[in-house]
Motif scaffolding. Structure first.
Motif, short mmCIF file in Angstrom:
data_model
loop_
_atom_site.label_atom_id
_atom_site.label_comp_id
_atom_site.label_asym_id
_atom_site.label_seq_id
_atom_site.Cartn_x
_atom_site.Cartn_y
_atom_site.Cartn_z
N LYS A 142 16.90 15.44 -74.54
CA LYS A 142 16.47 16.46 -75.50
C LYS A 142 17.05 16.20 -76.88
CE LYS A 142 16.12 21.47 -76.06
NZ LYS A 142 16.44 22.79 -75.45
N PHE A 143 18.34 15.86 -76.95
CA PHE A 143 19.01 15.57 -78.20
C PHE A 143 19.43 14.10 -78.21
CE2 PHE A 143 20.11 20.07 -77.21
CZ PHE A 143 19.33 20.67 -78.20
N TYR A 144 18.78 13.31 -79.06
CA TYR A 144 19.10 11.89 -79.15
C TYR A 144 20.35 11.71 -80.01
CZ TYR A 144 14.49 10.86 -77.21
OH TYR A 144 13.38 10.80 -76.39
N PRO A 145 21.43 11.17 -79.49
CA PRO A 145 22.67 11.04 -80.29
C PRO A 145 22.47 10.07 -81.43
CG PRO A 145 22.88 9.89 -78.19
CD PRO A 145 21.58 10.63 -78.13
N ASP A 168 -1.19 21.10 -93.48
CA ASP A 168 -0.52 21.58 -94.68
C ASP A 168 -1.34 22.70 -95.33
OD1 ASP A 168 -2.63 20.20 -95.70
OD2 ASP A 168 -1.45 18.68 -96.74
N SER A 169 -0.94 23.09 -96.52
CA SER A 169 -1.61 24.21 -97.20
C SER A 169 -3.04 23.87 -97.59
CB SER A 169 -0.81 24.60 -98.45
OG SER A 169 -0.68 23.47 -99.32
N GLU A 170 -3.37 22.58 -97.71
CA GLU A 170 -4.71 22.16 -98.06
C GLU A 170 -5.58 21.87 -96.84
OE1 GLU A 170 -4.25 18.83 -100.59
OE2 GLU A 170 -3.31 19.97 -102.23
N GLY A 171 -5.06 22.09 -95.64
CA GLY A 171 -5.83 21.86 -94.43
C GLY A 171 -5.85 20.42 -93.96
N VAL A 172 -4.97 19.57 -94.49
CA VAL A 172 -4.90 18.17 -94.08
C VAL A 172 -4.03 18.06 -92.84
CG1 VAL A 172 -4.26 15.84 -94.78
CG2 VAL A 172 -5.21 17.44 -96.46
N ALA A 173 -4.50 17.30 -91.85
CA ALA A 173 -3.76 17.13 -90.60
C ALA A 173 -2.51 16.30 -90.85
CB ALA A 173 -4.65 16.47 -89.55
N ILE A 174 -1.39 16.81 -90.40
CA ILE A 174 -0.10 16.14 -90.54
C ILE A 174 0.66 16.26 -89.23
CG2 ILE A 174 0.06 16.49 -93.04
CD1 ILE A 174 1.92 18.86 -92.46
N MET A 175 1.82 15.64 -89.19
CA MET A 175 2.73 15.74 -88.05
C MET A 175 4.09 16.17 -88.56
SD MET A 175 1.02 14.79 -85.27
CE MET A 175 2.19 14.16 -84.08
N LEU A 176 4.67 17.18 -87.91
CA LEU A 176 6.02 17.64 -88.24
C LEU A 176 6.98 17.11 -87.19
CD1 LEU A 176 5.35 21.36 -89.27
CD2 LEU A 176 5.62 19.37 -90.76
N GLY A 177 7.98 16.37 -87.64
CA GLY A 177 8.96 15.77 -86.74
C GLY A 177 10.32 16.41 -86.89
N VAL A 178 10.91 16.78 -85.76
CA VAL A 178 12.24 17.39 -85.74
C VAL A 178 13.21 16.37 -85.17
CG1 VAL A 178 13.61 19.37 -84.99
CG2 VAL A 178 11.14 19.61 -85.33
N CYS A 179 14.31 16.12 -85.88
CA CYS A 179 15.30 15.15 -85.43
C CYS A 179 16.69 15.66 -85.77
CB CYS A 179 15.05 13.77 -86.05
SG CYS A 179 15.18 13.74 -87.84
N ASN A 180 17.69 14.82 -85.60
CA ASN A 180 19.07 15.25 -85.82
C ASN A 180 19.39 15.48 -87.30
OD1 ASN A 180 18.79 12.57 -86.48
ND2 ASN A 180 20.82 11.99 -85.80
N SER A 181 18.62 14.88 -88.20
CA SER A 181 18.91 15.00 -89.63
C SER A 181 18.13 16.09 -90.32
CB SER A 181 18.65 13.67 -90.34
OG SER A 181 17.29 13.30 -90.20
N GLY A 182 17.03 16.56 -89.72
CA GLY A 182 16.26 17.61 -90.35
C GLY A 182 14.81 17.59 -89.91
N LEU A 183 13.93 18.02 -90.83
CA LEU A 183 12.50 18.13 -90.57
C LEU A 183 11.77 17.07 -91.38
CD1 LEU A 183 10.36 19.91 -89.10
CD2 LEU A 183 10.16 21.20 -91.23
N LEU A 184 10.92 16.29 -90.72
CA LEU A 184 10.17 15.21 -91.34
C LEU A 184 8.68 15.54 -91.32
CD1 LEU A 184 11.97 12.23 -89.53
CD2 LEU A 184 12.66 13.40 -91.65
#
Length: 500
Positions: free
Chosen positions: A78-81, A191-207
């Motif tokens: 779950k949490f990659y060191p 996003d706010s313009e309706g463009v498909a994106i991917m949100l990535g959660v990792c140890n450093s933050g949100l990508l």
């Protein structure tokens, strides 16, 4: 309640838990079975009715989380060191390697050709040891799986390194942690313009990714607050050097559950990697917002606990990453729907028909071709068998290969089983399976027309040829009321040769 857990090495762990058990009790049973002490980086996951991946909350009851689906779980990281070298035990690094190998093979962790070759060499060294020409076949590397699109050129680059399995796994982790997608949990969004994106959660933050390219990054110190409302996910950003006010960025997800799932993953990652100790849930009765908080130990607490481990290094077997072990379901088998099973049966029947056509063409070719002089046949005095040209024998004596005979017998048994005699209720085994299918109702039309001809009933038809003449009757034995059929019978009965 019987529970199944798919482990990282492809095996299954089955245990009995009470219906009111919490997720932590099942997780501890799995970790005790694996002899794993550094268990804070791992967790249990399950698929809901919509096939979405969810993490099992250790503080809540299992029956309140898993609804409408069997209790089948998967043991995952779950949490990659960020620095795997800081893990205390080799068995923890080994399970982390197994998870990363699955991520690479499935395509969740993309790599270049050179990285695939380097990581594959470490995998071979860890699982098979040093190369031995007497024990290993020339294509022994082809039996293992290292990449989604594995090629011969990549296998040729994988060479022996000459080190222990623990050292090979350490070098494997040191190379994997440098990948840009290491430990990133992706979620589909817009996003706010309706463009498909991917949100990535990792140890450093949100990508934020678009077309497989990272277009933005929000580190945890830069994020002041994360929240969700309906299917919208919001992050409040700390003002920069030249900004006066805080800014809020919103993303739109598929539905409310997807937004809540992303919010929970962000809360857990932020608490594990950034906090000294987990926050306690609010105890006020009329508190606003969600009461969900991360209930496990943080990374700092886990490192302190790992430093106090004093047991000797445990011995554990290392599995082999065979290619046929990749497509496994949670219950240890491959999941096939009704349509897939029927498609497999049709493909098998088509293969059998093609084999029969090839045999028929070969038989016709031997009959049409001019007679060749009989080839000399040799007698094997030891075995008592005759060897010679098989085409010079009569077609009636030519037997199929053992595989064809076994395939034909299996096909005949399956056909006789599905279309056998009617049992109780006047239904064959094929009808019983179709009736029990969730995709088919009992009042639907049959998928396969019956082979037995229907009973033909005579129909009495009255003909009135012209005004003033007496009508006459004619008995017609026909299955369908075809007008052309009636006209032909009428012309035959009246002796007319033209039909107007």
């Amino acid at each position: 309640m019987q529970t199944r857990v798919a482990l990282l090495d492809g095996s299954q762990f089955t245990c009995i838990v009470e219906k009111r058990s919490r997720g932590l009790q099942l997780f501890e049973k799995v970790c005790d079975h694996l002899n794993l002490l550094e268990r804070d980086y791992f967790s249990l996951s399950f698929r809901d009715a919509d096939s979405n991946k969810n993490w099992l909350d250790p503080a809540k009851e299992i029956k309140k989380q898993v609804r409408g689906v069997p209790w089948n779980f998967s043991f995952n990281v779950k949490f990659y060191p960020p620095n795997p070298a800081q893990l205390s035990e080799d068995i923890t690094r080994y399970f982390l390697c197994l998870q990363l190998r699955q991520d690479i093979v499935s395509g969740r962790l993309p790599c270049s050709f050179a990285t695939h070759a380097v990581l594959g060499s470490y995998t071979v060294q860890s699982e098979l040891g040093d190369y031995d020409s007497d024990e290993c076949a020339p294509d022994y590397v082809s039996e293992l799986c290292f990449a989604p699109n594995q090629t011969k050129e990549m296998e040729a680059k994988i060479v022996d390194l000459g080190m222990s399995p623990a050292e090979a796994e350490m070098h494997f982790l040191e190379n994997v942690k440098k990948l840009s997608m290491y430990g990133v949990d992706l979620h589909h969004a817009k996003d706010s313009e309706g463009v498909a994106i991917m949100l990535g959660v990792c140890n450093s933050g949100l990508l934020v990714y678009r077309d497989r390219l990272r277009i933005n990054r929000f580190s945890w110190p830069k994020i002041l607050k994360i929240s969700y409302k309906r299917n919208n996910f919001y992050i409040k950003i700390r003002p920069g050097e030249f900004d006066q006010f805080e800014s809020i960025i919103g993303f739109k997800l598929l539905n409310h559950r997807a937004a809540k799932r992303l919010w929970k993953v962000c809360v857990e990652h932020h608490s594990f990697f950034r906090l000294l100790s987990p926050e306690e849930p609010p105890k006020k009765f009329l508190s606003l917002g969600s009461k969900f908080r991360y209930s496990g130990r943080t990374q700092i607490q886990s490192r302190r606990a790992s430093a106090q481990i004093s047991r000797p290094a445990p011995n554990f077997p290392r599995c082999i990453s065979k290619r046929n072990m990749l497509s496994r379901s949670l219950d240890g088998g491959t999941n096939h729907t009704i349509e897939e099973v029927l498609l497999l049966l049709v493909e098998e029947e088509q293969k059998e028909e093609r084999k029969e056509e090839q045999k028929e063409e070969e038989r016709k070719a031997t009959e049409v071709s001019p007679e060749s002089p009989p080839s000399p046949q040799k007698h094997d005095t030891k075995a008592g068998h005759r060897t010679g040209n098989p085409l010079s024998r009569p077609p009636q004596e030519t037997l199929g290969s053992p595989e064809d005979i076994v395939q034909t017998s299996i096909s005949a048994l399956r056909r006789s089983f599905l279309e056998g005699e009617q049992g109780g209720g006047g239904m064959t085994e094929w009808d019983k399976r179709l009736a029990s299918s969730p995709l088919r109702r009992a009042d639907d039309a049959p998928m396969i027309e019956p082979l037995e001809p229907e009973e033909v009933k005579p129909i009495r038809v009255f003909f009135d040829l012209r005004p003033g003449s007496d009508p006459f009757q004619l008995d017609v034995n026909c299955k369908h009321s075809d007008p052309a059929h009636f006209l032909v019978l009428l012309c035959t009965a009246t002796g007319s040769l033209t039909v107007g």
